[in-house]
Write a protein that holds these residues in place. Structure first.
Motif, PDB file in Angstrom:
ATOM      1  N   TYR A  26       0.857  -1.186   0.000  1.00  0.00           N
ATOM      2  CA  TYR A  26       0.000   0.000   0.000  1.00  0.00           C
ATOM      3  C   TYR A  26       0.891   1.234   0.000  1.00  0.00           C
ATOM      4  CZ  TYR A  26      -3.570  -3.373   1.377  1.00  0.00           C
ATOM      5  OH  TYR A  26      -4.413  -4.454   1.416  1.00  0.00           O
ATOM      6  N   TYR A  27       0.596   2.175  -0.908  1.00  0.00           N
ATOM      7  CA  TYR A  27       1.458   3.336  -1.055  1.00  0.00           C
ATOM      8  C   TYR A  27       0.650   4.635  -1.113  1.00  0.00           C
ATOM      9  CZ  TYR A  27       5.141   0.058  -2.477  1.00  0.00           C
ATOM     10  OH  TYR A  27       6.069  -0.966  -2.523  1.00  0.00           O
ATOM     11  N   MET A  28       1.113   5.633  -0.355  1.00  0.00           N
ATOM     12  CA  MET A  28       0.702   7.011  -0.580  1.00  0.00           C
ATOM     13  C   MET A  28       1.677   7.583  -1.606  1.00  0.00           C
ATOM     14  SD  MET A  28      -0.224   8.560   3.184  1.00  0.00           S
ATOM     15  CE  MET A  28       1.473   8.532   3.756  1.00  0.00           C
ATOM     16  N   VAL A  29       1.151   8.309  -2.591  1.00  0.00           N
ATOM     17  CA  VAL A  29       1.993   8.802  -3.680  1.00  0.00           C
ATOM     18  C   VAL A  29       1.727  10.291  -3.914  1.00  0.00           C
ATOM     19  CG1 VAL A  29       2.594   8.541  -6.120  1.00  0.00           C
ATOM     20  CG2 VAL A  29       1.960   6.522  -4.776  1.00  0.00           C
ATOM     21  N   GLY A  30       2.802  11.027  -4.162  1.00  0.00           N
ATOM     22  CA  GLY A  30       2.678  12.428  -4.550  1.00  0.00           C
ATOM     23  C   GLY A  30       2.413  13.352  -3.379  1.00  0.00           C
ATOM     24  N   LYS A  31       1.542  14.335  -3.591  1.00  0.00           N
ATOM     25  CA  LYS A  31       1.285  15.357  -2.580  1.00  0.00           C
ATOM     26  C   LYS A  31       0.773  14.764  -1.272  1.00  0.00           C
ATOM     27  CE  LYS A  31       0.441  19.364  -5.567  1.00  0.00           C
ATOM     28  NZ  LYS A  31       1.546  20.141  -4.983  1.00  0.00           N
ATOM     29  N   LEU A  32       0.040  13.673  -1.374  1.00  0.00           N
ATOM     30  CA  LEU A  32      -0.487  13.027  -0.172  1.00  0.00           C
ATOM     31  C   LEU A  32       0.629  12.604   0.769  1.00  0.00           C
ATOM     32  CD1 LEU A  32      -3.188  12.031   1.114  1.00  0.00           C
ATOM     33  CD2 LEU A  32      -2.728   9.817   0.038  1.00  0.00           C
ATOM     34  N   ALA A  33       1.796  12.278   0.202  1.00  0.00           N
ATOM     35  CA  ALA A  33       2.915  11.769   1.002  1.00  0.00           C
ATOM     36  C   ALA A  33       3.955  12.834   1.338  1.00  0.00           C
ATOM     37  CB  ALA A  33       3.594  10.620   0.250  1.00  0.00           C
ATOM     38  N   GLU A  34       3.784  14.047   0.811  1.00  0.00           N
ATOM     39  CA  GLU A  34       4.843  15.060   0.920  1.00  0.00           C
ATOM     40  C   GLU A  34       5.286  15.349   2.344  1.00  0.00           C
ATOM     41  OE1 GLU A  34       5.123  18.163  -2.773  1.00  0.00           O
ATOM     42  OE2 GLU A  34       3.563  18.542  -1.290  1.00  0.00           O
ATOM     43  N   GLU A  35       4.353  15.432   3.260  1.00  0.00           N
ATOM     44  CA  GLU A  35       4.704  15.829   4.620  1.00  0.00           C
ATOM     45  C   GLU A  35       5.083  14.650   5.509  1.00  0.00           C
ATOM     46  OE1 GLU A  35       1.648  18.243   6.257  1.00  0.00           O
ATOM     47  OE2 GLU A  35       1.802  19.785   4.695  1.00  0.00           O
ATOM     48  N   ASN A  36       4.981  13.442   4.967  1.00  0.00           N
ATOM     49  CA  ASN A  36       5.360  12.270   5.753  1.00  0.00           C
ATOM     50  C   ASN A  36       6.881  12.222   5.924  1.00  0.00           C
ATOM     51  OD1 ASN A  36       6.093   9.271   6.168  1.00  0.00           O
ATOM     52  ND2 ASN A  36       3.868   9.273   6.401  1.00  0.00           N
ATOM     53  N   PRO A  37       7.392  11.961   7.134  1.00  0.00           N
ATOM     54  CA  PRO A  37       8.846  11.964   7.354  1.00  0.00           C
ATOM     55  C   PRO A  37       9.593  10.894   6.580  1.00  0.00           C
ATOM     56  CG  PRO A  37       7.673  11.133   9.283  1.00  0.00           C
ATOM     57  CD  PRO A  37       6.643  11.716   8.382  1.00  0.00           C
ATOM     58  N   TYR A  38       8.865   9.888   6.064  1.00  0.00           N
ATOM     59  CA  TYR A  38       9.519   8.820   5.300  1.00  0.00           C
ATOM     60  C   TYR A  38       9.484   9.063   3.787  1.00  0.00           C
ATOM     61  CZ  TYR A  38       9.277   6.224   9.693  1.00  0.00           C
ATOM     62  OH  TYR A  38       9.416   5.837  11.002  1.00  0.00           O
ATOM     63  N   ALA A  39       8.944  10.206   3.375  1.00  0.00           N
ATOM     64  CA  ALA A  39       8.704  10.440   1.946  1.00  0.00           C
ATOM     65  C   ALA A  39       9.954  10.788   1.162  1.00  0.00           C
ATOM     66  CB  ALA A  39       7.668  11.549   1.768  1.00  0.00           C
ATOM     67  N   ASN A  40      11.004  11.242   1.833  1.00  0.00           N
ATOM     68  CA  ASN A  40      12.153  11.781   1.113  1.00  0.00           C
ATOM     69  C   ASN A  40      13.446  11.047   1.405  1.00  0.00           C
ATOM     70  OD1 ASN A  40      10.707  14.066  -0.127  1.00  0.00           O
ATOM     71  ND2 ASN A  40      10.423  14.696   2.000  1.00  0.00           N
ATOM     72  N   GLY A  41      13.341   9.772   1.764  1.00  0.00           N
ATOM     73  CA  GLY A  41      14.540   9.002   2.084  1.00  0.00           C
ATOM     74  C   GLY A  41      15.473   8.814   0.913  1.00  0.00           C
ATOM     75  N   HIS A  42      14.979   9.042  -0.316  1.00  0.00           N
ATOM     76  CA  HIS A  42      15.793   8.809  -1.514  1.00  0.00           C
ATOM     77  C   HIS A  42      16.548  10.055  -1.976  1.00  0.00           C
ATOM     78  CE1 HIS A  42      12.140  10.665  -3.002  1.00  0.00           C
ATOM     79  NE2 HIS A  42      12.740  10.924  -4.145  1.00  0.00           N
ATOM     80  N   VAL A  43      16.332  11.214  -1.339  1.00  0.00           N
ATOM     81  CA  VAL A  43      16.823  12.448  -1.931  1.00  0.00           C
ATOM     82  C   VAL A  43      18.245  12.820  -1.530  1.00  0.00           C
ATOM     83  CG1 VAL A  43      14.492  13.364  -2.095  1.00  0.00           C
ATOM     84  CG2 VAL A  43      15.887  13.932  -0.098  1.00  0.00           C
ATOM     85  N   GLY A  44      18.747  12.303  -0.436  1.00  0.00           N
ATOM     86  CA  GLY A  44      20.079  12.697   0.000  1.00  0.00           C
ATOM     87  C   GLY A  44      21.194  11.868  -0.586  1.00  0.00           C
TER      88      GLY A  44
END
Length: 403
Positions: free
Chosen positions: A68-86
């Motif tokens: 199950y996945y939240m995708v896009g704007k729905l997930a933006e504020e989740n602390p786990y949403a940006n683990g791939h960016v660094g």
């Protein structure tokens, strides 16, 4: 439902799509949640398709396990949403591009079938995507990585859109999938453009006059993304690179990673998460004034200095790394800068080039896409963040016309 052409650019910041000439984008934020969280997530139904892009919740089966996945704007504020960016993001094996693809198809289906059935089959004749140079260079041949990425999307897929009020189960069949090289593929959108042929009432591929600027020298394309910066040296006339060595990985911290450092070190009291800071910069870069306003209290915070200091430092290092990588033979080279982060960094790149050389070299040898293209009549005018996508569309239409 049949989709003839599905073009995808799975960026680290934003994923861009051109589906049968319809453009839309989804923030590259994906968070896996449990079945229980998914079932109780929405309290109200989504009634308008326009609201769906900010409410994408899907489920699918990966390796015999339901996800199950939240995708896009729905997930933006989740602390786990940006683990791939660094860090460098492996798009071949990461679940993120796949989840975004399924969500994108789900949104497009609902957009085009507002009163459609809640169970449908979608056939995609041709899907095109790209990989960054650093991933391609991990293999002995670029084609190995390209085939891995393409095969991930070719074939059958099943996704359930579980957004309340939009529930739909889709079976997706991708007949053909191809993977190109980020940055290098963009040359097709600088050599050619798509225009309307009024006599034949059709789309025509025409040569672009602006390409003549690069007839006499080798040209370096610099694709500045949120996750990596690719650069490739093209032969004269924007033609095919000479060898594998023409492709360079610019060894610099990912832009989003540097932005995350700025957030944690200097701006943590002003922004809750990385995406809030990124969106703030996107909203304000055009005037180079970064003033944060509290809409509830009216208080203002001038954050211009720390943000512009970061952007300037990043641009200085980027210019040094790029020119160092290609200024090995002493020959004159022209540079074209594009990619999602280029509009934000362009004034600082210009200043850095001018300081390292002079005004004349900046004007004669360094070009920015938004200043280079002057034809307003083309169907899909490339921007810094969409030139790769426009190139895929040109290649796809050319292949269709050849058949």
């Amino acid at each position: 439902m049949n989709i003839e052409r599905f073009m995808a650019d799975f960026g680290n910041s934003t994923s861009n799509f051109l589906v049968d000439s319809y453009y839309f984008e989804i923030p590259t934020c994906v968070v896996e949640i449990s079945n229980e969280e998914a079932e109780g997530y929405f309290t109200n139904s989504v009634e308008e398709v326009d609201d769906l892009l900010s409410r994408l919740l899907i489920s699918t089966v990966i390796n015999n396990e339901k996800k199950y996945y939240m995708v896009g704007k729905l997930a933006e504020e989740n602390p786990y949403a940006n683990g791939h960016v660094g860090k460098m993001h492996d798009k071949i094996n990461s679940p993120i591009p796949y989840a975004v693809f399924l969500a994108a198809v789900s949104y497009y289906y609902k957009l085009k079938n507002t009163n459609g059935e809640n169970k449908a089959e979608i056939e995609i004749d041709s899907m095109s995507m790209m990989l960054p140079i650093w991933l391609l260079k991990k293999e002995s041949k670029f084609s190995i990585a390209q085939n891995k990425m393409a095969q991930r999307f070719a074939g059958d897929h099943v996704v359930t859109l579980i957004t309340k009020g939009m529930e739909t189960e889709l079976t997706i069949k991708v007949a053909s999938a191809k993977c190109s090289i980020e940055s290098e593929v963009a040359r097709w959108a600088l050599k050619y453009k798509l225009v309307n042929d009024e006599e034949k009432n059709a789309t025509r591929i025409a040569k672009r006059n602006e390409a003549r600027t690069f007839d006499d020298t080798e040209t370096v394309f610099v694709d500045i993304g949120g996750g990596s910066t690719d650069a490739v040296e093209l032969a004269k006339g924007l033609n095919t690179p000479v060898s594998k060595e023409s492709f360079k990985i610019i060894n610099i911290e990912p832009y989003l990673g540097r932005l995350d450092t700025l957030l944690n070190e200097k701006l943590i009291e002003y922004f809750n998460d990385l995406r809030s800071l990124e969106n703030f910069i996107v909203d304000n870069y055009s005037n180079q004034k970064y003033v944060l306003k509290n809409e509830n209290t009216g208080q203002k915070y001038d954050l211009t200095l720390p943000i512009t200091d970061m952007l300037k430092g990043y641009a200085d290092l980027l210019v040094y790394k790029v020119t160092e990588a290609f200024n090995t033979d002493g020959k004159r080279k022209k540079y074209v800068y594009f990619g999602g982060e280029t509009p934000i960094l362009s004034p600082f790149i210009k200043e850095s080039v001018k300081n390292a050389t002079n005004e004349d070299i900046l004007e004669r040898n360094h070009f920015f896409l938004n200043e280079l293209l002057d034809d307003e009549t083309e169907i899909f005018k490339p921007a810094a963040r969409t030139i790769n996508l426009a190139a895929l569309e040109i290649l796809s239409l050319n292949e269709r016309n050849s058949k």
